[in-house]
Write a protein that holds these residues in place. Structure first.
Motif, PDB file in Angstrom:
ATOM      1  N   LEU A  86       0.798  -1.227   0.000  1.00  0.00           N
ATOM      2  CA  LEU A  86       0.000   0.000   0.000  1.00  0.00           C
ATOM      3  C   LEU A  86       0.833   1.280   0.000  1.00  0.00           C
ATOM      4  O   LEU A  86       0.657   2.159   0.831  1.00  0.00           O
ATOM      5  CB  LEU A  86      -0.978   0.015   1.193  1.00  0.00           C
ATOM      6  N   PHE A  88       1.947   4.936  -1.448  1.00  0.00           N
ATOM      7  CA  PHE A  88       1.235   6.048  -2.098  1.00  0.00           C
ATOM      8  C   PHE A  88       1.828   6.167  -3.502  1.00  0.00           C
ATOM      9  O   PHE A  88       2.956   6.640  -3.664  1.00  0.00           O
ATOM     10  CB  PHE A  88       1.434   7.352  -1.329  1.00  0.00           C
ATOM     11  N   PRO A  89       1.076   5.751  -4.538  1.00  0.00           N
ATOM     12  CA  PRO A  89       1.714   5.531  -5.842  1.00  0.00           C
ATOM     13  C   PRO A  89       2.245   6.800  -6.512  1.00  0.00           C
ATOM     14  O   PRO A  89       3.264   6.748  -7.174  1.00  0.00           O
ATOM     15  CB  PRO A  89       0.601   4.894  -6.682  1.00  0.00           C
ATOM     16  N   GLN A  90       1.527   7.931  -6.327  1.00  0.00           N
ATOM     17  CA  GLN A  90       1.970   9.131  -7.041  1.00  0.00           C
ATOM     18  C   GLN A  90       2.829  10.060  -6.194  1.00  0.00           C
ATOM     19  O   GLN A  90       3.195  11.132  -6.632  1.00  0.00           O
ATOM     20  CB  GLN A  90       0.753   9.895  -7.582  1.00  0.00           C
ATOM     21  N   MET A  91       3.119   9.639  -4.973  1.00  0.00           N
ATOM     22  CA  MET A  91       4.002  10.449  -4.148  1.00  0.00           C
ATOM     23  C   MET A  91       5.424   9.929  -4.284  1.00  0.00           C
ATOM     24  O   MET A  91       5.638   8.739  -4.486  1.00  0.00           O
ATOM     25  CB  MET A  91       3.536  10.406  -2.691  1.00  0.00           C
ATOM     26  N   GLU A  95       8.531  11.441  -0.067  1.00  0.00           N
ATOM     27  CA  GLU A  95       7.256  11.840   0.533  1.00  0.00           C
ATOM     28  C   GLU A  95       6.578  10.663   1.228  1.00  0.00           C
ATOM     29  O   GLU A  95       5.965  10.822   2.284  1.00  0.00           O
ATOM     30  CB  GLU A  95       6.316  12.400  -0.542  1.00  0.00           C
ATOM     31  N   VAL A  98       8.306  10.430   4.518  1.00  0.00           N
ATOM     32  CA  VAL A  98       7.924  11.534   5.403  1.00  0.00           C
ATOM     33  C   VAL A  98       6.500  11.324   5.925  1.00  0.00           C
ATOM     34  O   VAL A  98       6.199  11.587   7.091  1.00  0.00           O
ATOM     35  CB  VAL A  98       8.054  12.887   4.660  1.00  0.00           C
ATOM     36  N   ALA A  99       5.619  10.794   5.057  1.00  0.00           N
ATOM     37  CA  ALA A  99       4.237  10.528   5.488  1.00  0.00           C
ATOM     38  C   ALA A  99       4.227   9.549   6.668  1.00  0.00           C
ATOM     39  O   ALA A  99       3.377   9.649   7.552  1.00  0.00           O
ATOM     40  CB  ALA A  99       3.423   9.965   4.326  1.00  0.00           C
ATOM     41  N   ARG A 149       8.735   3.279   5.666  1.00  0.00           N
ATOM     42  CA  ARG A 149       7.655   4.195   6.047  1.00  0.00           C
ATOM     43  C   ARG A 149       7.154   3.878   7.453  1.00  0.00           C
ATOM     44  O   ARG A 149       6.941   4.781   8.264  1.00  0.00           O
ATOM     45  CB  ARG A 149       6.517   4.067   5.027  1.00  0.00           C
TER      46      ARG A 149
ATOM     47  N   LEU B 173       0.165  17.088   2.126  1.00  0.00           N
ATOM     48  CA  LEU B 173       0.664  15.706   2.128  1.00  0.00           C
ATOM     49  C   LEU B 173      -0.454  14.758   2.550  1.00  0.00           C
ATOM     50  O   LEU B 173      -0.695  13.728   1.915  1.00  0.00           O
ATOM     51  CB  LEU B 173       1.852  15.595   3.096  1.00  0.00           C
ATOM     52  N   GLN B 180      -4.776   8.935  -2.361  1.00  0.00           N
ATOM     53  CA  GLN B 180      -4.111   7.857  -3.102  1.00  0.00           C
ATOM     54  C   GLN B 180      -4.247   6.496  -2.436  1.00  0.00           C
ATOM     55  O   GLN B 180      -4.306   5.474  -3.106  1.00  0.00           O
ATOM     56  CB  GLN B 180      -2.622   8.191  -3.276  1.00  0.00           C
ATOM     57  N   GLN B 181      -4.225   6.458  -1.119  1.00  0.00           N
ATOM     58  CA  GLN B 181      -4.234   5.174  -0.433  1.00  0.00           C
ATOM     59  C   GLN B 181      -4.779   5.408   0.976  1.00  0.00           C
ATOM     60  O   GLN B 181      -4.013   5.679   1.911  1.00  0.00           O
ATOM     61  CB  GLN B 181      -2.797   4.637  -0.364  1.00  0.00           C
ATOM     62  N   ALA B 184      -3.398   3.140   3.984  1.00  0.00           N
ATOM     63  CA  ALA B 184      -2.029   3.485   4.366  1.00  0.00           C
ATOM     64  C   ALA B 184      -1.992   4.845   5.057  1.00  0.00           C
ATOM     65  O   ALA B 184      -1.233   5.041   6.005  1.00  0.00           O
ATOM     66  CB  ALA B 184      -1.121   3.489   3.135  1.00  0.00           C
ATOM     67  N   CYS B 188      -0.505   5.718   8.735  1.00  0.00           N
ATOM     68  CA  CYS B 188       0.518   6.732   8.982  1.00  0.00           C
ATOM     69  C   CYS B 188       0.060   7.738  10.039  1.00  0.00           C
ATOM     70  O   CYS B 188       0.797   8.649  10.385  1.00  0.00           O
ATOM     71  CB  CYS B 188       0.860   7.487   7.700  1.00  0.00           C
ATOM     72  N   MET B 190      -2.969   9.551   9.781  1.00  0.00           N
ATOM     73  CA  MET B 190      -3.810  10.616   9.240  1.00  0.00           C
ATOM     74  C   MET B 190      -5.272  10.278   9.474  1.00  0.00           C
ATOM     75  O   MET B 190      -5.665   9.121   9.343  1.00  0.00           O
ATOM     76  CB  MET B 190      -3.556  10.768   7.742  1.00  0.00           C
TER      77      MET B 190
END
Ligand SMILES: Nc1ncnc2c1ncn2[C@@H]1O[C@H](COP(=O)(O)OP(=O)(O)OP(=O)(O)O)[C@@H](O)[C@H]1O
Ligand SMILES: [Mg+2]
Lengths: 239, 298
Positions: A86, A88-91, A95, A98-99, A149, B173, B180-181, B184, B188, B190
């Motif tokens: 999982l 984040f595909p476009q980050m 990033e 950092v997330a 991550r 962010l 996007q996900q 996930a 994290c 959020m």
């Protein structure tokens, strides 16, 4: 350290966990084995707060996690490397990392930067690809990224859901080396694996899950001695 | 030859005016696309909430004779609050996978807001202060209207600020991560609801600015502006590609220019008909829009 007591988790009316109990001890690698659909992912999702337990309780150190939301649970020091990564595909890779530190307070930011460097040292390939979108990484690299991550949250216990899924044997070795190393550094680990042979080599304690319940629990030696389990999960006669 | 030259200048002039005014469509399109990107759902009540923001700011103008800057800010803030309320009433408590229910709830939101505005104003248009409407710049054979230029710059600044927030801040962010996900993102740390409500509020800010811009450029506020703005916002979102911010910007400016040149040739009566026809052309030949998806759920 992490204690799951008699939890029941449902999807609609389907009961996926039917009173499951287990315990992960500090400094150990605890391994959850079981066939497809046994409820392994459901167990980790319930601990992480992605799913709500219908009944039962989950405690971590002195804290009751049962009614906490997912963000609250990460803040207590329980992180999950989810099944299928999982990312984040476009980050970008950076990033994504950092997330992972999102739950930490803002004043931690020097420590977060240092941890980011630490991850890059541990996984040099992530550093090389730091500006590339996460979705463009190979499966193995994505798994490293997912581990990195989760580490960015500085977990006391890290749960990993089938980290070797779909990876080449050499990468699987690498992933298990990382698990061993992390554990040596003091991170407790709750590992879900299909690759029982590899898992038993790193585990201190093993739980076998079937149909939403624990059907066996012991140390790896005991597990290997149990004939029925041996035939079903390890392939008879050859360990 | 002279006739041709004259015609050419007139046509390009009207395209240019339209493109400048199109910045309002771009902002509305960005708002739609932002919410779609975050939740995978259309908030049909969005443009209505934006216009309601503009109406609230008009009250400030009438009651306190506030300067235009204040009016824009008040419009943005009111639309942000309304955006949040729309989230609470139409999205927050509807099961995540029930897209139709959320869509119908937001259609209800659209009509509710529309009714409230019609009721409060008795359906009649109100004058809205414009800025720089006397200013006029001549560039060669062309003339640039000061008020349109002003609207365009406000649009440019708002878009710049939005992109900064989205790509350079913690809030941005989280917004992208949730889009996007979502699982996930929760792992994290959020919060989905917090992030979604902020997205609605931020989209509302943009909408409020766009609503005030539209009113300032036209010089009036009227309930009959709500539906066309909603429809054009949706068309812009589709043409740009659902979830694509660059797409919404380009499509907004494009639709602005297109509708103005159609108006030049066919008159205002036929204008919106051609704009909707444009939508069908895109849906048939390029259903993913200009930019496909860039910030949607995978
Ligand atoms: N979203 C869902 N909706 C309904 N049922 C589900 C859902 N997710 C899982 N289940 C059911 O719950 C049970 C446990 O699933 P779970 O994913 O926890 O198994 P697992 O042990 O992780 O399996 P695998 O080894 O294949 O990953 C299965 O019977 C599955 O069909
Ligand atoms: Mg699983």
């Amino acid at each position: 350290m992490l204690k799951v007591d008699n939890i029941v988790t449902r999807y609609g009316t389907i009961e996926a966990l039917k009173g499951l109990s287990l315990e992960a001890c500090e400094g150990e690698v605890t391994c959850l084995l079981g066939p497809n659909g046994a409820g392994k992912t459901t167990t980790l999702f319930t601990i992480a707060g992605i799913l709500k337990a219908h009944s039962g309780s989950i405690t971590f150190e002195k804290d009751n996690l049962t009614n906490l939301s997912a963000p609250g649970i990460v803040r207590k020091g329980v992180a999950l490397v989810p099944e299928n990564r999982l990312i984040f595909p476009q980050m970008s890779v950076e990033e994504n990392l950092v997330a992972g530190a999102f739950a930490r307070p803002r004043k931690d930011s020097p420590a977060i930067d240092a941890d980011l460097e630490g991850i890059y040292e541990r996984f040099p390939r992530l550093k090389e690809r730091s500006t590339q979108p996460g979705g463009t990484l190979s499966g193995g690299e994505q798994q490293m990224l997912a581990i990195g991550r989760a580490l960015m949250a500085r977990p006391k216990i890290m749960m990993m859901d089938e980290p070797s899924l779909g990876l080449a044997p050499i990468i699987v070795e690498e992933i298990f080396d990382i698990i061993r190393l992390l554990n040596k550094e003091g991170v407790s680990i709750l590992l879900v694996e299909q690759n029982a042979r590899m898992a038993l080599k790193v585990a201190h304690r093993v739980y076998l899950l079937e149909g939403g319940k624990v059907t066996f629990n012991g140390n790896p030696q005991e597990m290997q001695q149990d004939e029925v389990i041996q035939r079903a999960y390890l392939g008879a006669g050859s360990v | 030859m002279d006739d041709f030259w004259f015609e050419f200048v007139e046509v390009t002039q009207s395209i240019g005016d339209g493109v400048l005014f199109g910045s309002t469509y771009a902002l509305i399109g960005i708002g739609f696309t932002l919410i779609f990107g975050a939740m995978g759902k259309l908030n049909v009540a969005y443009a209505a909430a934006a216009m309601a923001g503009a109406y609230s700011s008009l009250a400030i103008y009438i009651l306190f004779d506030a300067p235009l800057v204040v009016i824009f800010i008040v419009s943005a803030i009111c639309a942000a609050i309304l955006g949040y309320l729309v989230y609470l009433t139409c999205f927050r408590f509807i099961p995540v996978h029930n897209h139709l229910a959320a869509l119908m709830a937001s259609v209800g939101g659209l009509f509710f807001i529309d009714e409230v505005i019609v009721h409060a104003t008795r359906g009649s248009p109100l004058a809205f202060p414009s800025m720089f409407s006397e200013a006029y710049f001549e560039v060669g054979p062309y003339g640039i209207r000061g008020d349109l230029l002003f609207v365009f710059f406000i649009g440019l600044i708002s878009t710049g600020v939005l992109l900064y927030v989205l790509f350079r801040t913690r809030l941005g962010l989280a917004t992208r991560a949730v889009a996007q996900q979502d699982v996930a993102a929760r792992l994290c740390g959020m919060s989905i609801h917090l992030t979604n409500s902020t997205t609605f509020a931020v989209a509302g800010l943009l909408g409020g600015i766009a609503g005030a811009m539209t009113a300032a450029a036209v010089g009036i506020l009227s309930p009959v502006m709500i539906l066309p703005l909603t429809i054009k916002g949706l068309i812009v979102t589709v043409i740009g590609g659902l979830g694509s911010i660059p797409g919404a910007i380009i499509a907004g400016l494009f639709v602005g220019g297109f509708e103005n040149v159609v108006m030049y040739f066919r008159g205002i009566d036929e204008r919106d008909m051609y704009v909707v026809a444009l939508l069908f052309i895109f849906l048939v030949f390029r259903p993913n829009g200009l930019f496909g998806k860039t910030i949607t759920r995978d």
